[in-house]
Design an enzyme around this catalytic site. Structure first.
Site, PDB file in Angstrom:
ATOM      1  N   ASP A  83       0.817  -1.217   0.000  1.00  0.00           N
ATOM      2  CA  ASP A  83       0.000   0.000   0.000  1.00  0.00           C
ATOM      3  C   ASP A  83       0.850   1.266   0.000  1.00  0.00           C
ATOM      4  OD1 ASP A  83      -2.747  -0.422  -0.078  1.00  0.00           O
ATOM      5  OD2 ASP A  83      -2.889  -0.855   2.057  1.00  0.00           O
ATOM      6  N   GLU A 180     -13.754  -2.163  -2.168  1.00  0.00           N
ATOM      7  CA  GLU A 180     -14.049  -2.403  -0.751  1.00  0.00           C
ATOM      8  C   GLU A 180     -15.403  -1.804  -0.402  1.00  0.00           C
ATOM      9  OE1 GLU A 180     -10.997  -1.455   2.093  1.00  0.00           O
ATOM     10  OE2 GLU A 180     -12.343  -1.799   3.791  1.00  0.00           O
TER      11      GLU A 180
HETATM   12  O1  KIV Z   1      -4.842  -2.074   4.160  1.00  0.00           O
HETATM   13  C1  KIV Z   1      -5.431  -3.122   3.872  1.00  0.00           C
HETATM   14  O2  KIV Z   1      -5.281  -4.168   4.513  1.00  0.00           O
HETATM   15  C2  KIV Z   1      -6.332  -3.107   2.741  1.00  0.00           C
HETATM   16  C3  KIV Z   1      -7.281  -4.254   2.613  1.00  0.00           C
HETATM   17  C4  KIV Z   1      -8.404  -4.067   3.570  1.00  0.00           C
HETATM   18  C5  KIV Z   1      -7.775  -4.409   1.234  1.00  0.00           C
HETATM   19  O3  KIV Z   1      -6.334  -2.189   1.987  1.00  0.00           O
END
Ligand code: KIV
Length: 262
Positions: A83, A180
């Site tokens: 991310d 989501e």
């Molecule tokens: O940060 C995370 O774990 C996510 C998932 C919920 C898809 O973005």
């Protein structure tokens, strides 16, 4: 054979599902990949489940890089996504800086929270050899703007915006989408409208793949969201068994069921 973006695209073409779980360290990454889970996501949910915070907003790029390095060391061939943290996608320069750091830490793909406005960034990333997954719908980094964790795309305009964003992002070169907390019918429509793989969480069994936060599916969350299933409950206390059960349930189309959708 390591899982690549080509593997997941082929699964979509063949109508076969893929599985993804979050991981934040080497040991769980190894167990998840050994269980056959196709992709491992270093989610900024580490802010919640590792750091004990009440949102992902405080998570830094330094945090993400550290956990991506840990996961990459333990991973045994699953596709690794990481991310881009809060405000990491605010400008093109910041996106490139964050994505470069995450790829050099061992990610195979970066995930950006946002919408159609990320199209230019996705194109620049692709040109520079960085596949991007765009997270649409409930984007937890925007919890303060949403006024809470709420299902997105419920009205006609919201639904249209999500569908248009998905199509625009595919055209811009996105490698994957993640939905989501998007209503089931809309999630299914978006998945059918694009040729790139679509991963769901609180979305639809019709999505090409599914993801859950590892701690949630191991039953470690005292107040889990509606879309969570506790796979540890039937695993006799064995973590690897729970990971295998999740992978099988996703690939057999048993998870998510109607009660996990909106
Ligand atoms: O940060 C995370 O774990 C996510 C998932 C919920 C898809 O973005």
């Amino acid at each position: 054979m390591p899982v690549t973006i080509r593997t997941l695209k082929k699964r979509k073409q063949d109508g076969e599902k893929f599985s993804m779980l979050t991981a934040y360290d080497a040991t769980f990454a190894r167990l998840i990949s050994e269980a056959g889970v196709d992709a491992v996501l270093i989610g900024d949910s580490l802010g919640n489940v590792i750091q004990g915070r009440d949102s992902t907003v405080p998570v830094t790029l330094e945090n993400m890089v550290y956990h991506t390095e840990c996961v990459a060391r333990g991973n045994q061939g699953s596709l690794v996504l990481a991310d881009v943290p809060f405000l990491g996608a605010a400008t093109l320069d910041r996106i490139l800086e964050a994505s470069g750091a995450l790829m050099q830490a061992g990610a195979n793909m970066v995930k950006l929270e946002g919408g159609a406005w990320l199209a230019e960034a996705v194109t620049v990333l692709k040109r520079n050899g960085v596949p991007a997954c765009v997270h649409l719908g409930l984007t937890p980094q925007a919890v303060n703007a949403f006024g809470g964790y709420r299902v997105q795309g419920k009205d006609e305009q919201g639904a249209r915006e999500l569908l248009d964003a998905a199509v625009a992002l595919e055209r811009a070169g996105a490698a994957m989408l993640l939905l989501e907390c998007v209503p089931r019918a809309l999630s299914a429509e978006i998945t059918a409208a694009v040729n790139i793989p679509v991963t769901g969480i609180g979305a639809a069994p019709e999505c090409d793949g599914q993801v859950l936060v590892m701690h949630d599916m191991l039953g470690l969350n005292a107040s889990p969201a509606r879309f969570v299933k506790d796979f540890m409950a039937e695993a006799g206390g064995d973590v690897a068994t729970a990971f295998r059960a999740y992978d099988r349930a996703v690939k057999d189309g048993q998870f998510p069921a109607e009660q996990h959708c909106f």
